[in-house]
Design an enzyme around this catalytic site. Structure first.
Site, mmCIF file in Angstrom:
data_model
loop_
_atom_site.group_PDB
_atom_site.id
_atom_site.type_symbol
_atom_site.label_atom_id
_atom_site.label_comp_id
_atom_site.label_asym_id
_atom_site.label_seq_id
_atom_site.Cartn_x
_atom_site.Cartn_y
_atom_site.Cartn_z
ATOM 1 N NE ARG A 225 4.152 -19.713 -13.533
ATOM 2 C CZ ARG A 225 3.218 -18.848 -13.888
ATOM 3 N NH1 ARG A 225 3.060 -18.540 -15.154
ATOM 4 N NH2 ARG A 225 2.442 -18.291 -12.982
ATOM 5 C CG ASP B 137 7.339 -23.931 -23.760
ATOM 6 O OD1 ASP B 137 7.487 -25.098 -23.360
ATOM 7 O OD2 ASP B 137 6.764 -23.064 -23.074
ATOM 8 C CE LYS C 72 7.257 -19.976 -23.522
ATOM 9 N NZ LYS C 72 6.169 -20.322 -22.645
ATOM 10 N NE ARG D 65 7.947 -16.798 -20.104
ATOM 11 C CZ ARG D 65 6.656 -16.487 -20.113
ATOM 12 N NH1 ARG D 65 6.258 -15.241 -19.995
ATOM 13 N NH2 ARG D 65 5.750 -17.430 -20.262
ATOM 14 C CB THR E 136 -1.793 -13.741 -18.815
ATOM 15 O OG1 THR E 136 -0.718 -14.130 -19.688
ATOM 16 C CG2 THR E 136 -1.225 -13.243 -17.505
ATOM 17 C CB THR F 43 2.163 -19.305 -23.363
ATOM 18 O OG1 THR F 43 2.996 -18.648 -22.419
ATOM 19 C CG2 THR F 43 2.903 -20.444 -24.022
HETATM 20 C C1 R5P Z 1 5.732 -21.534 -18.896
HETATM 21 O O1 R5P Z 1 6.816 -22.085 -19.055
HETATM 22 C C2 R5P Z 1 4.503 -22.274 -18.485
HETATM 23 O O2 R5P Z 1 4.577 -23.630 -18.805
HETATM 24 C C3 R5P Z 1 3.268 -21.670 -19.113
HETATM 25 O O3 R5P Z 1 3.369 -21.778 -20.528
HETATM 26 C C4 R5P Z 1 3.112 -20.226 -18.773
HETATM 27 O O4 R5P Z 1 3.420 -20.006 -17.436
HETATM 28 C C5 R5P Z 1 1.709 -19.772 -19.040
HETATM 29 O O5 R5P Z 1 1.613 -18.400 -18.715
HETATM 30 P P1 R5P Z 1 0.730 -17.451 -19.619
HETATM 31 O O6 R5P Z 1 -0.608 -18.099 -19.770
HETATM 32 O O7 R5P Z 1 0.679 -16.154 -18.850
HETATM 33 O O8 R5P Z 1 1.446 -17.285 -20.933
#
Ligand code: R5P
Length: 309
Positions: free
Chosen positions: A96, A169, A192, A194, A223, A226
């Site tokens: 990421r 997203d 979305k 962030r 976590t 999202t």
């Molecule tokens: C972000 O761009 C990734 O594709 C995931 O949506 C994100 O990393 C998920 O993280 P979390 O579950 O903490 O929102």
């Protein structure tokens, strides 16, 4: 065919055992130790001279330890005169971190790629990378497999005909389109914003979700933030039920409980990362061992991976 040997790192022993068994191979003999000060020691206990070495190690949490173990493994093999060294990363930690959002940040996915090369890794195999550009960070052959066909096959019998695939997203639209095409379902897209490392806010929805079951897809669940935000926005738009699918189920902290409380009925993930506890009984783990074994079977014979995509 060059003689080959598969070594299992310690990040996901169950997956490594399933892959080597499906491949009909015996894992290479090695020992991995963590010293009291946190340093990693790897000893390769059989000859790798001139052989094709496959190091199976998802760099999942604890990410830094698992990355370091992979590097130490590669260095040990390189110094023992291995032929080619292939890193098989069912999960690429730090993927990421693929761009700078400000001026004084690391592009850690690139740094990890260069460290792998420096340690002697010739070729990387991974699975559903966060973004395609990560491939370009490694100055050598790089193959990205996908678990989408495997996940779709597992969930198809459990999805109603009126389901809709939802991208959480803009960055996941390509992946969501892949699911929608394979499952022959329509597509909806959320947009979305962030707000921090763990908080996002949905601002727009494109597509019809009213009264439908939403299959929300992602490359990874960390976590669960999202997806919780996504479920909330979709419910406000009249969606009736929620299923989630993601290749990499990090499922950190109380992600499973959060998703269950939000109304997610089923959560499909693969075993690219060792499965977490599932106190709410919503997680379905789909194994990518057959896929990885198939890929390795092709690679050890220097055959194309095209049939896997
Ligand atoms: C972000 O761009 C990734 O594709 C995931 O949506 C994100 O990393 C998920 O993280 P979390 O579950 O903490 O929102």
């Amino acid at each position: 065919m060059t003689e080959y040997i598969v070594f299992a790192g310690t990040a996901n022993p169950a997956l490594a055992a399933a892959v080597t068994e499906a491949l009909g191979a015996v894992p290479g003999s090695c020992s991995v130790e963590r010293f009291p000060d946190g340093e990693t020691s790897v000893k390769v206990l059989e000859s790798v001279r001139g052989k094709d070495v496959y190091l199976l190690q998802p760099t999942c949490p604890p990410v830094n330890d698992n990355v370091m173990e992979l590097l130490v493994f590669a260095d040990a093999c390189r110094r023992a005169a291995a032929g080619r060294i292939h890193a098989v990363l069912p999960y690429y930690g730090y993927a990421r971190s693929d761009k700078r959002h400000g001026r004084r940040e690391s592009i850690t996915a690139s740094m990890v790629a260069l460290l792998m090369r420096t340690a002697g890794i010739d070729h990387v195999v991974t699975l559903d990378l966060h973004t395609d550009q990560v491939e370009g960070f490694f100055p050598g052959p790089f193959d990205t497999l996908t678990a989408v066909p495997t996940l779709c096959a597992a969930m198809r019998p459990e999805l109603p005909v009126d389901a809709v695939v939802v991208s959480p997203d803009a960055g996941r639209v390509k992946l969501a389109t892949e699911y929608a095409t394979r499952l022959d379902l329509p597509l909806a897209v959320l947009h979305k914003r962030r707000e921090s490392g763990t908080r996002t806010q949905v601002t727009h929805l494109v597509g019809e979700v009213e009264g439908r079951t939403c299959l929300i897809i992602d490359d990874m669940i960390s976590t669960g933030g999202t997806l919780v935000e996504s479920v909330s926005a979709l419910r406000d738009a009249g969606a009736a039920a929620f299923t989630v699918s993601a290749t990499h189920g990090l499922l950190l902290r109380n992600a499973v409980e959060r998703l269950a409380d939000a109304g997610v009925e089923r959560l499909f993930v693969t075993d690219s990362i060792p499965p977490r506890e599932d106190p709410r009984g919503i997680v379905r783990v789909v194994s990518v061992a057959p896929l990885l074994a198939h890929a390795l079977r092709q690679l050890v014979q220097d055959r194309s991976l095209q049939e896997l995509f």
